[in-house]
Design a protein around this motif. Structure first.
Motif, short mmCIF file in Angstrom:
data_model
loop_
_atom_site.label_atom_id
_atom_site.label_comp_id
_atom_site.label_asym_id
_atom_site.label_seq_id
_atom_site.Cartn_x
_atom_site.Cartn_y
_atom_site.Cartn_z
N PHE A 36 40.94 2.63 -13.41
CA PHE A 36 39.85 3.33 -14.07
C PHE A 36 38.49 2.74 -13.71
N PHE A 37 38.44 1.40 -13.65
CA PHE A 37 37.17 0.72 -13.39
C PHE A 37 37.09 0.23 -11.95
N HIS A 38 37.79 0.92 -11.06
CA HIS A 38 37.81 0.45 -9.67
C HIS A 38 36.41 0.50 -9.06
N VAL A 39 36.03 -0.59 -8.40
CA VAL A 39 34.72 -0.65 -7.75
C VAL A 39 34.94 -0.57 -6.25
N ALA A 80 43.17 -0.22 -16.33
CA ALA A 80 41.77 -0.65 -16.22
C ALA A 80 41.40 -0.85 -14.77
N GLY A 81 42.35 -1.39 -13.99
CA GLY A 81 42.10 -1.61 -12.57
C GLY A 81 41.80 -0.31 -11.85
N LEU A 95 40.77 -8.37 -18.25
CA LEU A 95 40.23 -7.07 -18.62
C LEU A 95 38.70 -7.11 -18.64
N LYS A 120 32.73 -5.94 -14.02
CA LYS A 120 32.46 -5.69 -12.60
C LYS A 120 31.98 -4.26 -12.41
N LYS A 121 32.55 -3.35 -13.22
CA LYS A 121 32.18 -1.94 -13.08
C LYS A 121 30.88 -1.64 -13.82
N ILE A 144 37.34 -7.11 -15.13
CA ILE A 144 37.39 -5.80 -14.47
C ILE A 144 36.29 -4.88 -15.01
N ILE A 145 36.14 -4.88 -16.34
CA ILE A 145 35.17 -3.97 -16.95
C ILE A 145 33.74 -4.37 -16.59
#
Lengths: 283, 201
Positions: free
Chosen positions: A28-31, A25-26, B90, B96-97, B93-94
């Motif tokens: 994949f959803f990296h900002v 997830a870190g 989780l 934030k995106k 993280i989600i």
């Protein structure tokens, strides 16, 4: 035995799966963060004192990188940090005067008389709610150390006689101690301002002399030595004007109560002064 | 129809009679710590609602299909903490995106929930009360609502208290504790079993 093994394996497996999931997830959803933000954050002192008015250094760096914010708000960093932030953002800021906190009271257990002994919680607010403090002087420091506990850089010390003093070389000027002090005896002074009057008592001189050996008695000797523009007595208390830069050394030596002390090296000066005076008496 | 009745039963029961904060005394730390301002209460409450619903769903599945299968029911607290912590991370993280505005609004409260005992409490109670999946999710969601409800009342009272004339030693947290105690007493009135002790037939 077998159930222990199963439990262990299962927990490990669950932990592993969750860890793997989080790692994916870190990625994949990296900002992507603003590169300016990382740069500014690495320049800021990182003590999260909150003097800039933002929640911690990261908060200030975020505001700087996104909005049009003044770049001179970081007191601990001073001019150096301001210039480096300015070079990243292409801005110029006005340098702020370097301020440090000072305790405007010298009354320790040896020289200030007390109304009562306080045996409760080590908390300044608790003591000052009880007859406005232990000391007969109701303006002075109650020395229970609330400021020591909030100081992020351990600049505040308490000696064996319970006198609280702030080391100006370590102080970063975050003003946390100023806002927490229930007696309002901590004030900000310019670091290069020379001397300050370490007393807050507005009692008349005669009373001050009876209850505390180191209190401003409002005798106006300092006014006559250094001039009214530099130091002025109001309500039985001398107040230094930091807009003028006349040297206060003579006034500090002549002060009969020894309450005019230097901002830097406060304790050394007090020891020297004491020695000089006692030598004079012997001669 | 049955489902709707069950839904109402659990909802009213969780919000008024078994309020998580005021009757079960779970999640007291954010209840006192965050209830100073209405804005932060809404943020925290929404975050708790979100995580509680999600975690009661996930923990129920894991309990039913993993722990019970291997006869490891005694490991449920450890497992639930693990699940909740991972879940909160989780979600963070989600969010934030996908939804930066919501992430900014929830701010620090999202990671704080990891250590909120009300979230673990709801997962535990789902098992203890013998709820099924539907009941658990409703219970989780309504648990969050009850938390938000209690915090909302507290925050509105505390915002008023800021400007009222209170004796100096009671200012701030002490008066909040007293208020919380009185509120808890008031909520006991919703429970018939406790009332019947005081009222003679």
């Amino acid at each position: 035995m077998i159930s222990i093994v199963i439990g262990l394996v299962l927990l490990l497996l669950l932990g592993f799966i969750f860890g793997l999931g989080l790692a994916f997830a870190g990625v994949f959803f990296h900002v992507k963060t603003d590169p300016k933000f990382d740069k500014i954050l690495s320049i800021l002192p990182g003590i999260n004192c909150g003097a800039c008015g933002y929640p911690g250094c990261a908060g200030y760096a975020d505001a700087l990188s996104k909005k049009d914010v003044e770049i001179n708000l970081c007191t601990p960093g001073g001019n150096d940090v301001m210039e480096r932030i300015g070079s990243i953002l292409g801005k110029k800021g006005i340098a702020k005067l370097k301020l440090v906190a000072k305790v405007f009271c010298l009354g320790d257990d040896a020289i200030a008389l007390k109304d009562y002994e306080f045996n409760g919680e080590e908390d300044c607010t608790a003591v000052s709610n009880l007859f406005e403090g232990e000391k007969k002087c109701k303006y002075g420091c109650v020395s229970k150390g609330n400021c020591i506990r909030v100081c992020p850089v351990d600049a505040i010390k308490r000696d064996e006689y319970n006198r609280v003093w702030i080391n100006a070389d370590i102080c970063i000027g975050c003003e946390r101690c100023v806002s927490i002090c229930p007696k309002n005896v901590i004030h900000m002074v310019p670091k290069n301002g020379g001397y300050f009057v370490a007393c807050s008592s507005k009692d008349p001189g005669k009373l001050v002399k009876q209850i505390c050996k180191k209190g401003c008695i409002g005798c106006k000797i300092c006014e006559k030595t250094a001039g009214v523009d530099r130091i002025k007595v109001e309500n039985n208390l001398a107040i230094v004007n930091y807009d003028s830069d006349i040297d206060l050394y003579q006034a500090a030596v002549k002060c009969p109560a020894d309450v005019i002390v230097p901002i830097i090296n406060q304790t050394n000066f007090m020891k020297d002064n004491k020695k000089n005076k006692s030598e004079k008496k012997e001669n | 129809m049955d489902l709707l009745l069950r839904f109402l039963e659990i909802s009213i029961g969780t919000i008024f009679i078994n309020n998580f904060v005021l009757s079960k005394f779970l999640g007291l730390c954010p209840f006192i710590g965050v209830s100073k301002k209405l804005d932060s209460v809404l943020g925290m409450g929404l975050a708790v609602m979100f995580v509680m619903t999600l975690s009661s769903f996930v923990t129920f599945i894991i309990y039913k299909y993993v722990l019970e299968k291997f006869a490891l029911e005694y490991l449920r607290i450890v497992t639930f903490i693990l699940v909740i912590a991972a879940l909160v991370q989780l979600v963070e993280i989600i969010l934030k995106k996908i939804m930066p505005p919501l992430y900014d609004a929830l701010g620090i409260y999202l990671p704080l929930i990891t250590t909120n005992c009300a979230v673990l409490g709801v997962a535990e109670l789902n098992i203890n009360l013998g709820y099924n999946l539907f009941d658990s999710i409703v219970h989780g969601f309504m648990g969050g609502v009850s938390f938000l409800f209690a915090m909302f009342i507290m925050a509105t009272i505390r915002e008023k208290l800021e400007f009222s004339d209170i004796p100096k030693p009671f200012k701030g947290v002490p008066i909040a504790f007293i208020t919380a105690g009185l509120m808890a007493l008031a909520f006991f009135a919703a429970d018939k079993n406790i009332l019947s002790i005081f009222v003679q037939k």
